[in-house]
Scaffold this active site. Structure first.
Site, PDB file in Angstrom:
ATOM      1  N   VAL A   4      24.254  67.113   5.131  1.00 37.50           N
ATOM      2  CA  VAL A   4      24.050  68.448   5.714  1.00 37.50           C
ATOM      3  C   VAL A   4      25.411  69.059   6.065  1.00 37.50           C
ATOM      4  O   VAL A   4      25.695  70.226   5.743  1.00 37.50           O
ATOM      5  CB  VAL A   4      23.149  68.370   6.982  1.00 37.50           C
ATOM      6  CG1 VAL A   4      23.135  69.697   7.731  1.00 37.50           C
ATOM      7  CG2 VAL A   4      21.728  67.952   6.607  1.00 37.50           C
ATOM      8  N   ARG A  47      13.538  60.500  22.197  1.00 36.32           N
ATOM      9  CA  ARG A  47      12.209  61.108  22.189  1.00 36.32           C
ATOM     10  C   ARG A  47      12.225  62.065  23.376  1.00 36.32           C
ATOM     11  O   ARG A  47      12.677  61.706  24.454  1.00 36.32           O
ATOM     12  CB  ARG A  47      11.134  60.038  22.346  1.00 36.32           C
ATOM     13  CG  ARG A  47      11.213  58.988  21.220  1.00 36.32           C
ATOM     14  CD  ARG A  47       9.971  58.141  21.141  1.00 36.32           C
ATOM     15  NE  ARG A  47      10.151  57.006  20.255  1.00 36.32           N
ATOM     16  CZ  ARG A  47       9.981  57.028  18.932  1.00 36.32           C
ATOM     17  NH1 ARG A  47       9.646  58.163  18.347  1.00 36.32           N
ATOM     18  NH2 ARG A  47      10.152  55.949  18.208  1.00 36.32           N
ATOM     19  N   SER A  59       9.063  64.703  15.736  1.00 37.50           N
ATOM     20  CA  SER A  59      10.249  65.559  15.614  1.00 37.50           C
ATOM     21  C   SER A  59       9.917  66.818  14.816  1.00 37.50           C
ATOM     22  O   SER A  59      10.369  67.922  15.147  1.00 37.50           O
ATOM     23  CB  SER A  59      11.379  64.801  14.910  1.00 37.50           C
ATOM     24  OG  SER A  59      11.556  63.557  15.531  1.00 37.50           O
ATOM     25  N   ASP A  82       8.080  54.779   9.184  1.00 32.57           N
ATOM     26  CA  ASP A  82       6.620  54.603   9.158  1.00 32.57           C
ATOM     27  C   ASP A  82       5.965  55.154   7.888  1.00 32.57           C
ATOM     28  O   ASP A  82       4.847  54.772   7.562  1.00 32.57           O
ATOM     29  CB  ASP A  82       5.978  55.291  10.375  1.00 32.57           C
ATOM     30  CG  ASP A  82       6.463  54.705  11.688  1.00 32.57           C
ATOM     31  OD1 ASP A  82       7.075  53.624  11.666  1.00 32.57           O
ATOM     32  OD2 ASP A  82       6.227  55.337  12.739  1.00 32.57           O
ATOM     33  N   MET A  95       6.574  47.005  11.813  1.00 34.18           N
ATOM     34  CA  MET A  95       6.379  48.279  12.525  1.00 34.18           C
ATOM     35  C   MET A  95       5.515  49.240  11.707  1.00 34.18           C
ATOM     36  O   MET A  95       5.046  48.896  10.627  1.00 34.18           O
ATOM     37  CB  MET A  95       7.734  48.903  12.822  1.00 34.18           C
ATOM     38  CG  MET A  95       8.363  48.402  14.092  1.00 34.18           C
ATOM     39  SD  MET A  95       9.811  49.396  14.474  1.00 34.18           S
ATOM     40  CE  MET A  95      10.013  48.956  16.189  1.00 34.18           C
ATOM     41  N   GLY A  96       5.392  50.432  12.209  1.00 34.29           N
ATOM     42  CA  GLY A  96       4.614  51.447  11.487  1.00 34.29           C
ATOM     43  C   GLY A  96       3.730  52.256  12.412  1.00 34.29           C
ATOM     44  O   GLY A  96       2.901  53.035  11.959  1.00 34.29           O
ATOM     45  N   ARG A  97       3.880  52.023  13.705  1.00 35.12           N
ATOM     46  CA  ARG A  97       3.051  52.715  14.715  1.00 35.12           C
ATOM     47  C   ARG A  97       1.578  52.586  14.336  1.00 35.12           C
ATOM     48  O   ARG A  97       1.094  51.471  14.216  1.00 35.12           O
ATOM     49  CB  ARG A  97       3.474  54.177  14.846  1.00 35.12           C
ATOM     50  CG  ARG A  97       3.146  54.771  16.195  1.00 35.12           C
ATOM     51  CD  ARG A  97       3.533  56.223  16.251  1.00 35.12           C
ATOM     52  NE  ARG A  97       4.968  56.401  16.302  1.00 35.12           N
ATOM     53  CZ  ARG A  97       5.685  56.363  17.420  1.00 35.12           C
ATOM     54  NH1 ARG A  97       5.100  56.164  18.573  1.00 35.12           N
ATOM     55  NH2 ARG A  97       6.982  56.534  17.400  1.00 35.12           N
ATOM     56  N   ARG A 131      -7.344  26.477  -2.082  1.00 32.32           N
ATOM     57  CA  ARG A 131      -6.951  26.773  -3.474  1.00 32.32           C
ATOM     58  C   ARG A 131      -5.630  26.107  -3.836  1.00 32.32           C
ATOM     59  O   ARG A 131      -5.088  26.344  -4.903  1.00 32.32           O
ATOM     60  CB  ARG A 131      -6.857  28.295  -3.677  1.00 32.32           C
ATOM     61  CG  ARG A 131      -8.176  29.018  -3.603  1.00 32.32           C
ATOM     62  CD  ARG A 131      -8.101  30.416  -4.213  1.00 32.32           C
ATOM     63  NE  ARG A 131      -7.099  31.265  -3.584  1.00 32.32           N
ATOM     64  CZ  ARG A 131      -7.293  31.971  -2.474  1.00 32.32           C
ATOM     65  NH1 ARG A 131      -8.462  31.930  -1.866  1.00 32.32           N
ATOM     66  NH2 ARG A 131      -6.325  32.720  -1.972  1.00 32.32           N
ATOM     67  N   VAL A 155      14.333  45.204  14.392  1.00 32.74           N
ATOM     68  CA  VAL A 155      15.231  44.663  13.351  1.00 32.74           C
ATOM     69  C   VAL A 155      15.096  45.508  12.076  1.00 32.74           C
ATOM     70  O   VAL A 155      16.076  45.776  11.383  1.00 32.74           O
ATOM     71  CB  VAL A 155      14.849  43.189  13.052  1.00 32.74           C
ATOM     72  CG1 VAL A 155      15.505  42.676  11.794  1.00 32.74           C
ATOM     73  CG2 VAL A 155      15.228  42.314  14.241  1.00 32.74           C
TER      74      VAL A 155
HETATM   75  O1  F6P Z   1       8.347  55.733  14.501  1.00 35.46           O
HETATM   76  C1  F6P Z   1       9.204  54.696  14.219  1.00 35.46           C
HETATM   77  C2  F6P Z   1       8.899  53.483  15.042  1.00 35.46           C
HETATM   78  O2  F6P Z   1       9.822  52.478  14.727  1.00 35.46           O
HETATM   79  C3  F6P Z   1       7.469  52.949  14.951  1.00 35.46           C
HETATM   80  O3  F6P Z   1       7.278  52.142  13.811  1.00 35.46           O
HETATM   81  C4  F6P Z   1       7.342  52.198  16.238  1.00 35.46           C
HETATM   82  O4  F6P Z   1       5.993  52.093  16.628  1.00 35.46           O
HETATM   83  C5  F6P Z   1       8.123  53.048  17.192  1.00 35.46           C
HETATM   84  O5  F6P Z   1       9.039  53.789  16.432  1.00 35.46           O
HETATM   85  C6  F6P Z   1       8.864  52.294  18.260  1.00 35.46           C
HETATM   86  O6  F6P Z   1       9.420  53.222  19.120  1.00 35.46           O
HETATM   87  P1  F6P Z   1      10.576  52.886  20.159  1.00 35.46           P
HETATM   88  O7  F6P Z   1      11.829  52.627  19.383  1.00 35.46           O
HETATM   89  O8  F6P Z   1      10.669  54.104  20.991  1.00 35.46           O
HETATM   90  O9  F6P Z   1      10.161  51.643  20.876  1.00 35.46           O
END
Ligand code: F6P
Length: 323
Positions: free
Chosen positions: A23, A72, A105, A127, A169-171, A211, A254
């Site tokens: 950017v 955030r 965001s 995510d 992760m992945g919320r 198996r 991580v």
């Molecule tokens: O949105 C990205 C993410 O890493 C999610 O996968 C996870 O649930 C969340 O942020 C964790 O948030 P924080 O870093 O605020 O604990």
């Protein structure tokens, strides 16, 4: 000379620095001044920014994290807070903003757009839960980090004939888990979109041993109804009936902290450059992202608040690979 600003917001993702660099350099190449806002929307509200030169963004392409910092900022949902932020930008002669971040965001980007301030978003979150775009910035690197862990865990799991649960992760989105399961050759996948009962999961693990497999690896998405910690507690309390030992590894942050791999560096550069082209042609209120191999600028209003669905065939395919 035109002035624009750039910020990174929400959870950081590998490639954010590469996007900032793109950017800044694309803006300077247009003859503009580009300001970096520190700590996401919190910095926008506090007027915490400084002009960045092409050299200021040198040596960051390959680094994880974000040199601007991120946060955030729930206060940004307040229209009064946004009005003050816009006033600060306008007083400094800044008439365009690039927001590098995920769902929350880009909700901020849309709100600013509705308030009349020109914004272009860059789809960035590990995510991969942004509606309308194929793959967001950082997903590929996060996935590769998960895979490195999975490959290692499989070695030790085989040595001990153990079952391992790996939580990624992945919320509330199971994309990372599902892809890690496919690429890591997991015996089972637990994701929020397609829940599995712990008893059925235990059967899938036992069947894998029957198996002739030397281990069983299960990828669990953090947002699943039962996370890895709860599942391990269940398996431990049923150890006698199940007949296998289980361990859990929670990858957590991580996955977010790695240096971006080639795919994310290139995606970041393409999206950063495109965001500046969008601002230049007045195409604002847009999210820049990858669709069918091309970088497109989609209306934020059609993206924010919508849920991205997983392709159920992927899970069917993943299950077929476990026999
Ligand atoms: O949105 C990205 C993410 O890493 C999610 O996968 C996870 O649930 C969340 O942020 C964790 O948030 P924080 O870093 O605020 O604990």
């Amino acid at each position: 000379m035109r002035r624009i600003a750039v910020l990174t917001s929400g959870g950081d993702s590998p490639g954010m620095n590469a996007a900032i660099r793109a950017v800044v350099r694309s803006g300077i190449e247009q003859g503009w001044s580009v300001y970096g806002v520190r700590h996401g929307y919190a910095g926008l509200v506090a007027g915490d920014r400084r002009e960045l030169s092409a050299r200021d963004v040198g040596g960051i392409l390959q680094n994880g994290g974000t040199i601007l910092g991120s946060s955030r900022c729930p206060e940004f949902a307040d229209s009064e807070v946004r009005r003050n932020a816009i006033e600060l930008l306008q007083r400094a002669g800044i008439d365009g903003l690039v927001v590098i971040g995920g769902n929350g965001s880009q909700a901020g980007s849309l709100a600013l757009t509705k308030d009349g301030f020109p914004v272009v978003g860059i789809a960035s979150t590990i995510d991969n839960d942004l509606f309308g775009v194929e793959i967001t910035l950082g997903v590929d690197t996060a996935l590769n980090i998960a895979l490195e862990a999975i490959d290692r865990l499989k070695n030790t799991a085989s040595s001990h004939r153990r079952a391992f649960l790996v939580e990624v992760m992945g919320r509330d989105c199971g994309y990372l888990a599902m892809m890690a399961a496919i690429a890591g050759g997991a015996e089972a996948t637990v994701i929020p979109e397609f829940e599995i009962q712990p008893g059925d999961l235990a059967r899938a693990i036992s069947d894998a041993y029957t198996r002739g497999k030397p281990h069983a690896l299960v990828v669990v998405a953090e947002g699943s109804k039962m996370d890895a910690t709860e599942l391990v507690a269940y398996f431990k309390s049923h150890r006698d009936q199940l007949g296998f030992d289980v361990r859990a590894t929670i990858l957590g942050h991580v996955q977010r902290g790695g240096n971006p791999m080639a795919f994310d560096r290139i995606l970041a550069t393409r999206m950063g450059w495109s965001a500046v082209q969008s601002l230049n042609s007045g195409l604002t209120g847009r999210l820049v992202g990858l669709v069918a191999g091309k970088i497109v600028a989609l209306p934020l209003a059609e993206i924010v608040g919508r849920k991205k669905e997983l392709d159920p065939q992927m899970l069917t395919m993943a299950n077929a690979m476990t026999i």
